[in-house]
Design an enzyme around this catalytic site. Structure first.
Site, mmCIF file in Angstrom:
data_model
loop_
_atom_site.group_PDB
_atom_site.id
_atom_site.type_symbol
_atom_site.label_atom_id
_atom_site.label_comp_id
_atom_site.label_asym_id
_atom_site.label_seq_id
_atom_site.Cartn_x
_atom_site.Cartn_y
_atom_site.Cartn_z
ATOM 1 N N GLU A 17 7.756 33.706 -4.037
ATOM 2 C CA GLU A 17 7.181 34.878 -3.379
ATOM 3 C C GLU A 17 5.907 34.475 -2.649
ATOM 4 O OE1 GLU A 17 7.332 38.219 -5.956
ATOM 5 O OE2 GLU A 17 6.917 39.642 -4.359
ATOM 6 N N ARG A 101 -1.610 40.132 -13.798
ATOM 7 C CA ARG A 101 -1.648 39.120 -12.735
ATOM 8 C C ARG A 101 -1.543 39.842 -11.399
ATOM 9 N NH1 ARG A 101 3.136 39.010 -9.809
ATOM 10 N NH2 ARG A 101 5.085 38.981 -11.012
ATOM 11 N N ASP A 121 2.666 46.391 -20.482
ATOM 12 C CA ASP A 121 3.193 47.402 -21.427
ATOM 13 C C ASP A 121 2.239 48.586 -21.559
ATOM 14 O OD1 ASP A 121 4.574 44.863 -23.631
ATOM 15 O OD2 ASP A 121 5.319 45.806 -21.778
ATOM 16 N N ASN A 152 3.387 46.738 -4.009
ATOM 17 C CA ASN A 152 4.008 45.509 -3.531
ATOM 18 C C ASN A 152 3.688 45.244 -2.074
ATOM 19 O OD1 ASN A 152 5.482 43.220 -4.337
ATOM 20 N ND2 ASN A 152 6.767 44.532 -5.642
ATOM 21 N N ASP A 202 10.539 45.180 -2.160
ATOM 22 C CA ASP A 202 9.562 44.226 -2.699
ATOM 23 C C ASP A 202 8.597 43.817 -1.588
ATOM 24 O OD1 ASP A 202 10.065 41.493 -5.079
ATOM 25 O OD2 ASP A 202 8.255 42.351 -4.202
HETATM 26 O O1 LIG Z 1 6.595 39.595 -8.311
HETATM 27 C C1 LIG Z 1 7.568 39.980 -9.018
HETATM 28 O O2 LIG Z 1 7.672 39.812 -10.244
HETATM 29 C C2 LIG Z 1 8.653 40.765 -8.354
HETATM 30 O O3 LIG Z 1 8.627 40.521 -6.951
HETATM 31 C C3 LIG Z 1 8.397 42.250 -8.590
HETATM 32 O O4 LIG Z 1 7.298 42.660 -7.835
HETATM 33 C C4 LIG Z 1 9.648 43.012 -8.190
HETATM 34 O O5 LIG Z 1 10.576 42.799 -9.215
HETATM 35 C C5 LIG Z 1 9.415 44.490 -8.046
HETATM 36 O O6 LIG Z 1 9.590 45.092 -9.303
#
Ligand SMILES: O=C(O)[C@H](O)[C@@H](O)[C@@H](O)CO
Length: 297
Positions: A17, A101, A121, A152, A202
């Protein structure tokens, strides 16, 4: 979309990502978030480099005004990293984000950085604005009576009047009024609402016609929208978890796409975790990303 994605780097990332194009280096950087890995590939050379492989998460990066990278890590930490200067250096810590994070990040035209965090959580995700003095402030503008859950992908319109923010859990890309002078966001309105059966929206990027390109985690595609928010095209990839697109290349006509799930290709697709690239449709290009000025002397 009549385009064939090229597998640029078969990195088998757990969560590939955070792709960011570095125009000075003509290079693309991206992360493998949970493994704290940072990769780089250049426009001219095949293959890729692994620049960082650390213990804690690396959520995303921006390019600083002086060309260094600003890394958004776990536990609210923000670091400056220039591969030619050695190890990353601590810049600031967003104290109210030390339990989680960072996730997706974007620099604005004033050098600030908007940085989302993942939910835990006990707490939902939040959206922060890191000022150029390193002070991290929460900008959780309530949308539809709710705050964020998983903030996001983000993008700015060309006129800088609007900032788009993806809220993955709600399957919505919100349009906010953006105040460049203060960095404040207001008046959120749903701009794109995605089908819950089409994966999760995302990462996000925007083209030079203000068209949005939204990744579908568990949807195996990048979906292109017109500036009016209507779906125009989609490109499928050989990975279920498509995490983020970004424009790159000298003319910003290449679309790089990160993916996740590399440890389980039988279930996630034979390209899961790899970095892909395809050429944008004729007449479409990206716009240069803004640079942060948080760790630039
Ligand atoms: O960074 C991540 O863990 C994923 O891209 C999430 O942001 C994605 O699963 C949205 O729930």
């Amino acid at each position: 979309m009549d385009a064939t994605p090229e597998r640029v780097a078969d990195t088998r990332c757990s969560t590939g990502e955070g792709p960011v194009w570095h125009p000075d280096e003509r290079a693309l950087y991206w992360c493998d978030i949970p493994n704290g890995r940072l990769f780089r590939t250049t426009a001219d050379e095949a293959g890729y480099e692994l620049l960082l492989d650390e213990d804690d998460a690396l959520g995303g990066a921006t390019v600083e005004a002086d060309g260094a990278l600003l890394l958004f890590r776990a536990a609210g930490r923000v670091e400056r990293f220039d591969p030619g200067e050695g190890d990353p250096e601590h810049v600031t810590t967003v104290e109210s984000a030390t339990h989680t994070r960072f996730n997706d990040v974007i620099a604005d035209p004033e050098g600030r950085v908007y940085a989302g965090t993942m939910p835990t959580d006990d707490e939902l995700g939040r959206l922060y604005r890191v000022e150029s003095d390193g002070d991290g402030v929460s900008v959780d503008v309530v949308a539809d009576g709710k705050g964020f859950d998983i903030p996001n992908g983000m993008a700015f319109t060309d006129d800088l009047e609007t900032m788009y923010v993806t809220e993955s859990e709600a399957h919505v890309v919100y349009a906010y009024d953006y105040d460049r002078a203060t960095g404040d966001l207001s008046n959120p309105e749903p701009f794109v609402e995605t089908d819950p059966d089409d994966g999760v929206p995302d990462g996000l990027t925007i083209d030079d016609d203000d068209g949005l390109w939204s990744a579908r985690w568990n949807g195996g595609a990048v979906v292109r929208y017109g500036a009016d928010g209507t779906e125009r095209d989609r490109l499928s990839l050989p990975a279920r978890k498509v995490s983020c697109p970004v424009f790159g290349g000298d003319d910003l006509r290449d679309v790089y796409v990160t993916t996740a799930g590399g440890a389980d290709r039988p279930a996630e697709g034979d390209g899961a975790g790899a970095l892909f690239r395809f050429e944008a449709p004729d007449g479409v290009a990206g716009r240069p990303a803004f640079r942060s000025s948080v760790a630039t002397e």
